[in-house]
Design a protein around this motif. Structure first.
Motif, PDB file in Angstrom:
ATOM      1  N   PHE A  68       0.818  -1.206   0.000  1.00  0.00           N
ATOM      2  CA  PHE A  68       0.000   0.000   0.000  1.00  0.00           C
ATOM      3  C   PHE A  68       0.857   1.263   0.000  1.00  0.00           C
ATOM      4  N   SER A  69       2.118   1.128   0.437  1.00  0.00           N
ATOM      5  CA  SER A  69       3.088   2.220   0.341  1.00  0.00           C
ATOM      6  C   SER A  69       4.299   1.716  -0.437  1.00  0.00           C
ATOM      7  N   PRO A  70       4.962   2.600  -1.205  1.00  0.00           N
ATOM      8  CA  PRO A  70       6.168   2.180  -1.927  1.00  0.00           C
ATOM      9  C   PRO A  70       7.201   1.590  -0.967  1.00  0.00           C
ATOM     10  N   ARG A  71       7.877   0.556  -1.410  1.00  0.00           N
ATOM     11  CA  ARG A  71       8.783  -0.167  -0.505  1.00  0.00           C
ATOM     12  C   ARG A  71       9.919   0.706   0.013  1.00  0.00           C
ATOM     13  N   ASN A  72      10.454   1.587  -0.800  1.00  0.00           N
ATOM     14  CA  ASN A  72      11.539   2.442  -0.307  1.00  0.00           C
ATOM     15  C   ASN A  72      11.046   3.377   0.787  1.00  0.00           C
ATOM     16  N   ILE A  73       9.793   3.840   0.672  1.00  0.00           N
ATOM     17  CA  ILE A  73       9.218   4.710   1.722  1.00  0.00           C
ATOM     18  C   ILE A  73       8.948   3.885   2.975  1.00  0.00           C
ATOM     19  N   GLN A  74       8.458   2.664   2.806  1.00  0.00           N
ATOM     20  CA  GLN A  74       8.255   1.784   3.963  1.00  0.00           C
ATOM     21  C   GLN A  74       9.554   1.620   4.743  1.00  0.00           C
ATOM     22  N   ARG A  75      10.634   1.342   4.028  1.00  0.00           N
ATOM     23  CA  ARG A  75      11.914   1.109   4.703  1.00  0.00           C
ATOM     24  C   ARG A  75      12.411   2.366   5.415  1.00  0.00           C
ATOM     25  N   GLU A  76      12.241   3.513   4.780  1.00  0.00           N
ATOM     26  CA  GLU A  76      12.682   4.774   5.393  1.00  0.00           C
ATOM     27  C   GLU A  76      11.889   5.087   6.658  1.00  0.00           C
ATOM     28  N   VAL A  77      10.571   4.969   6.578  1.00  0.00           N
ATOM     29  CA  VAL A  77       9.717   5.271   7.732  1.00  0.00           C
ATOM     30  C   VAL A  77       9.965   4.273   8.858  1.00  0.00           C
ATOM     31  N   PHE A  78      10.172   3.021   8.502  1.00  0.00           N
ATOM     32  CA  PHE A  78      10.467   1.990   9.495  1.00  0.00           C
ATOM     33  C   PHE A  78      11.781   2.288  10.210  1.00  0.00           C
ATOM     34  N   SER A  79      12.821   2.586   9.453  1.00  0.00           N
ATOM     35  CA  SER A  79      14.129   2.850  10.054  1.00  0.00           C
ATOM     36  C   SER A  79      14.082   4.035  11.018  1.00  0.00           C
ATOM     37  N   LYS A  80      13.355   5.071  10.634  1.00  0.00           N
ATOM     38  CA  LYS A  80      13.252   6.243  11.511  1.00  0.00           C
ATOM     39  C   LYS A  80      12.555   5.898  12.825  1.00  0.00           C
ATOM     40  N   GLN A  81      11.571   5.012  12.758  1.00  0.00           N
ATOM     41  CA  GLN A  81      10.878   4.610  13.984  1.00  0.00           C
ATOM     42  C   GLN A  81      11.761   3.744  14.870  1.00  0.00           C
ATOM     43  N   LEU A  82      12.610   2.922  14.267  1.00  0.00           N
ATOM     44  CA  LEU A  82      13.561   2.139  15.064  1.00  0.00           C
ATOM     45  C   LEU A  82      14.557   3.056  15.763  1.00  0.00           C
TER      46      LEU A  82
END
Length: 261
Positions: free
Chosen positions: A103-117
């Motif tokens: 539902f979201s582009p994979r590169n954006i998923q990875r970026e948002v995930f990393s920031k939350q970690l």
């Protein structure tokens, strides 16, 4: 009287529960579900679950789900950080990667995930993780960050399970394990999950246990059905219901409340 249970994942802000919160809580209490973790999936729902957690004296998360990663603005980490200052908010999430629905582009998923970690590490908070068809990238990103947490609603294979356990994560099991059709592989893996690394959750209103008899008229899951998950796990691990209930409650307290792990 059976051991008290803690539901480690409830989507109480889902529209299926609109106007029903008090009734849901009454039924949960009657089923000896004494606490629950209310899950935030974006900034608005994270604020909403905090309000409910304060009202009912439960716990909550604050995070951006991979489905919603595309909508995260440049200030989302600051906003999450503010929510995470509240004592009821005990984890960062639901966050992670979902390559099943994209539902979201994979590169954006990875970026948002990393920031939350990074935020979880900074605030010394555990993470509440979502992963579908993305275990390779999930593990690669997790290895870049030193965080504690739970892989919620685990439905992966043996390799994924071993990798997540090696990362020190807890494993969240839902009513998927009660499904005689889709849950066969998960049922075979339950004995491989150490009891001290196990959490039980309904993921309500989703994944209603198919072991409920008589079958409910509504397909809406709710926390009062958590005992069916606990019972199935106990059977698969050849343990008593009380053993599983007692240890999963202790695991919840250790990860989200005491944080001594």
């Amino acid at each position: 009287m059976m051991q008290p249970l803690i539901d480690a994942g409830v989507n109480l802000t889902n529209h299926q529960f609109d106007g029903l919160h008090d009734n849901i809580i009454v039924r949960a209490n009657a089923a000896n579900v004494t606490n629950m973790l209310l899950i935030g999936c974006d900034l608005q729902s994270s604020q909403d679950v905090l309000t409910l957690a304060k009202k009912y004296r439960y716990y909550a998360t604050a995070g951006v789900h991979p489905h919603d990663a595309k909508s995260a603005d440049e200030h989302f980490i600051e906003k999450l950080s503010s929510l995470l200052q509240q004592p009821e908010v005990v984890a960062v999430g639901e966050c992670g990667l979902d390559y099943n629905r994209d539902f979201s582009p994979r590169n954006i998923q990875r970026e948002v995930f990393s920031k939350q970690l990074e935020l979880a590490k900074k605030l010394n908070k555990p993470v509440y993780l979502h992963e579908r068809d993305a275990s390779k990238d999930m593990l690669a990103i997790l290895k870049e960050h030193s965080v504690n947490g739970v892989l919620h609603c685990f439905t992966g294979d043996k390799n994924a399970l071993d990798s997540y356990l090696n990362q020190g994560l807890y494993i969240g099991i839902t009513g998927w394990v009660c499904d005689e059709r889709r849950g066969k592989e998960l049922q075979q893996l339950i004995p491989d999950i150490p009891l001290e690394r196990l959490l039980i959750e309904t993921d309500a209103p989703f994944l209603i246990p198919r072991t409920i008899l008589p079958k409910p008229k509504s397909r809406r899951n709710e926390p009062s059905y958590l005992a069916y998950v606990c019972d199935t796990i106990a059977t698969l691990k050849k343990l008593s219901f009380d053993d599983v209930a007692k240890q999963t409650t202790a695991n919840f307290q250790q990860l989200f409340v005491n944080k001594t792990n």
